[in-house]
Design an enzyme around this catalytic site. Structure first.
Site, short mmCIF file in Angstrom:
data_model
loop_
_atom_site.label_atom_id
_atom_site.label_comp_id
_atom_site.label_asym_id
_atom_site.label_seq_id
_atom_site.Cartn_x
_atom_site.Cartn_y
_atom_site.Cartn_z
N ALA A 65 0.85 -1.18 0.00
CA ALA A 65 0.00 0.00 0.00
C ALA A 65 0.89 1.24 0.00
O ALA A 65 1.99 1.23 0.56
CB ALA A 65 -0.89 -0.02 1.23
N GLY A 108 0.92 -4.91 1.15
CA GLY A 108 -0.21 -5.10 0.24
C GLY A 108 0.16 -5.84 -1.03
O GLY A 108 -0.68 -6.47 -1.67
N GLU A 111 -0.10 -9.32 -0.04
CA GLU A 111 -1.53 -9.61 0.16
C GLU A 111 -2.25 -9.73 -1.19
O GLU A 111 -3.11 -10.59 -1.38
CB GLU A 111 -2.15 -8.50 1.02
CG GLU A 111 -1.66 -8.58 2.46
CD GLU A 111 -1.98 -7.34 3.28
OE1 GLU A 111 -1.53 -6.25 2.88
OE2 GLU A 111 -2.67 -7.47 4.29
N GLU A 131 4.74 -4.54 7.65
CA GLU A 131 3.98 -3.42 8.23
C GLU A 131 4.38 -3.10 9.66
O GLU A 131 4.34 -1.95 10.10
CB GLU A 131 2.47 -3.71 8.18
CG GLU A 131 1.85 -3.67 6.79
CD GLU A 131 1.91 -5.00 6.04
OE1 GLU A 131 2.69 -5.89 6.45
OE2 GLU A 131 1.16 -5.14 5.06
N1 CAA Z 1 4.55 3.35 -0.44
C1 CAA Z 1 4.94 4.52 -0.97
N2 CAA Z 1 6.12 4.72 -1.57
C2 CAA Z 1 6.97 3.66 -1.61
C3 CAA Z 1 6.63 2.41 -1.08
C4 CAA Z 1 5.34 2.27 -0.47
N3 CAA Z 1 4.91 1.11 0.05
N4 CAA Z 1 7.67 1.57 -1.27
C5 CAA Z 1 8.63 2.27 -1.92
N5 CAA Z 1 8.21 3.53 -2.13
C6 CAA Z 1 8.92 4.64 -2.78
C7 CAA Z 1 9.93 5.29 -1.89
O1 CAA Z 1 9.31 6.25 -1.04
C8 CAA Z 1 10.86 5.92 -2.90
O2 CAA Z 1 10.24 7.09 -3.40
P1 CAA Z 1 11.13 8.42 -3.64
O3 CAA Z 1 12.08 8.03 -4.75
O4 CAA Z 1 10.11 9.43 -4.07
O5 CAA Z 1 11.80 8.71 -2.38
C9 CAA Z 1 10.88 4.90 -4.03
O6 CAA Z 1 9.69 4.11 -3.86
C10 CAA Z 1 12.07 3.98 -3.96
O7 CAA Z 1 12.11 3.39 -2.67
P2 CAA Z 1 13.45 3.26 -1.81
O8 CAA Z 1 14.32 4.46 -2.03
O9 CAA Z 1 13.07 2.94 -0.40
O10 CAA Z 1 14.11 1.99 -2.55
P3 CAA Z 1 15.01 0.82 -1.94
O11 CAA Z 1 15.44 0.01 -3.12
O12 CAA Z 1 16.04 1.34 -1.01
O13 CAA Z 1 14.00 -0.08 -1.04
C11 CAA Z 1 11.92 -1.26 -0.57
C12 CAA Z 1 12.92 -0.77 -1.63
C13 CAA Z 1 12.57 -2.37 0.28
C14 CAA Z 1 10.71 -1.81 -1.30
C15 CAA Z 1 11.55 -0.07 0.36
O14 CAA Z 1 11.11 1.00 -0.46
C16 CAA Z 1 10.46 -0.39 1.33
O15 CAA Z 1 10.72 -0.97 2.37
N6 CAA Z 1 9.19 0.00 1.01
C17 CAA Z 1 8.08 -0.11 1.90
C18 CAA Z 1 7.59 -1.54 2.03
C19 CAA Z 1 6.46 -1.62 3.03
O16 CAA Z 1 6.60 -1.27 4.18
N7 CAA Z 1 5.26 -2.08 2.56
C20 CAA Z 1 4.09 -2.16 3.36
C21 CAA Z 1 3.22 -0.95 3.12
S1 CAA Z 1 1.88 -0.83 4.24
C22 CAA Z 1 0.70 -1.92 3.61
O17 CAA Z 1 0.88 -2.54 2.59
C23 CAA Z 1 -0.56 -1.99 4.44
C24 CAA Z 1 -1.53 -2.99 3.99
O18 CAA Z 1 -1.50 -4.13 4.39
C25 CAA Z 1 -2.64 -2.63 3.11
#
Ligand code: CAA
Length: 258
Positions: A65, A108, A111, A131
């Site tokens: 998400a 997500g 999921e 999460e």
């Molecule tokens: N939401 C919004 N933006 C995201 C994102 C997310 N889930 N995942 C990555 N991005 C964005 C980053 O903010 C970044 O944007 P900017 O370039 O504008 O800064 C871009 O994607 C690249 O990300 P990183 O610089 O972090 O890239 P990385 O290669 O170092 O890491 C990653 C990649 C491991 C996927 C890391 O981005 C990460 O951990 N992302 C979040 C994963 C996460 O926590 N997911 C769960 C979300 S909550 C959810 O899903 C709730 C639910 O159950 C419905």
């Protein structure tokens, strides 16, 4: 709003949906989820489509998400607007969904993968429910579907620690059914979807999906009763007559989907 956050096309009776926000690892904003649900609903309603394929790109299926969408929300507006309900539309799709997954399938994204029916993973795929690391829990079915897919031990490990599984670990845990080389995952998933869509009865495919998913919701005896009713239903189809006749006549079956 971004344009074309999902891209849809059809080929050989397969409706293909690509998640298309590559700059943010296909993070699923609420607008994108609505677009995805609409695309899936349209394919579900299209008689020429027998099977659906969902994929992202080589770096990510989806990183979950969109955290920026959720960062400023408060409990009252979540309660009143119920934005997570958009997710409920995806499991209502009746046609089989094949997921082709490479790279991140997190939160997500994991999921969404679990809402699909067959998962073909690249060796690069990574599955997690991280999460907990941002102070929340999975909100699109992860706590319920993951335990059913991999059992309590692995599900708790992933959800409580944020542990990410490699593709091979996900295969061993039962989260995915096929792992292939990175340059072949999309082709393998497409071949599978095409085989199902062109060689099998579309109505039997839908009924089979319904019967198997029933096992998530009901006890064994009710599930067995449901299976019997659905089995009987299929004996009333032209496809059942054609399938058995083709077998006996040693030829390929040609299904009409009715
Ligand atoms: N939401 C919004 N933006 C995201 C994102 C997310 N889930 N995942 C990555 N991005 C964005 C980053 O903010 C970044 O944007 P900017 O370039 O504008 O800064 C871009 O994607 C690249 O990300 P990183 O610089 O972090 O890239 P990385 O290669 O170092 O890491 C990653 C990649 C491991 C996927 C890391 O981005 C990460 O951990 N992302 C979040 C994963 C996460 O926590 N997911 C769960 C979300 S909550 C959810 O899903 C709730 C639910 O159950 C419905």
């Amino acid at each position: 709003m971004d344009r074309d956050m999902t891209v849809t096309r059809c080929e050989d009776h397969v409706g293909i949906v690509q998640l298309n926000r590559p700059k943010v690892y296909n993070a699923l904003s609420f607008d994108m989820l609505d677009e995805l649900a609409r695309a899936l609903e349209a394919l579900d309603a299209d008689d020429s489509v027998h099977v659906i394929l969902i994929h992202g790109d080589d770096r990510a299926f989806s990183a979950g998400a969109d955290i920026k969408d959720m960062a400023d929300s408060d409990a009252v507006s979540w309660y009143l607007n119920d934005p997570l309900s958009v997710w409920d539309r995806i499991p209502r799709i009746r046609k089989p969904i094949v997921a082709a997954i490479a790279g991140h399938a997190l939160g997500g994204g994991c999921e969404l993968a679990m809402m699909c029916d067959v998962i073909v993973a690249s060796k690069t795929a990574r599955f997690g429910q991280p999460e907990i690391k941002i102070g929340i829990i999975p909100g699109a079915g992860g706590t319920q579907r993951l335990i059913r897919a991999v059992g309590k031990a692995v599900a708790m490990d992933m959800i409580l620690s944020g542990r990410v599984l490699t593709a091979d670990e996900a295969l061993a845990a039962g989260l995915v059914s096929r792992v292939v080389e990175p340059d072949r995952y999309l082709e393998e998933a497409m071949n599978l979807a095409r085989e199902m869509a062109t060689k099998l009865s579309p109505i039997a495919l839908r009924v089979a999906k319904e019967a198997v998913l029933k096992a998530h919701d009901v006890g064994l005896s009710e599930g067995l009763r449901e299976e019997r009713v659905l089995f009987h239903l299929l004996t009333a189809t032209e496809d059942h007559t054609e399938g058995m006749k083709a077998f006996i006549e040693k030829r390929e079956a040609h299904y009409a989907g009715k």
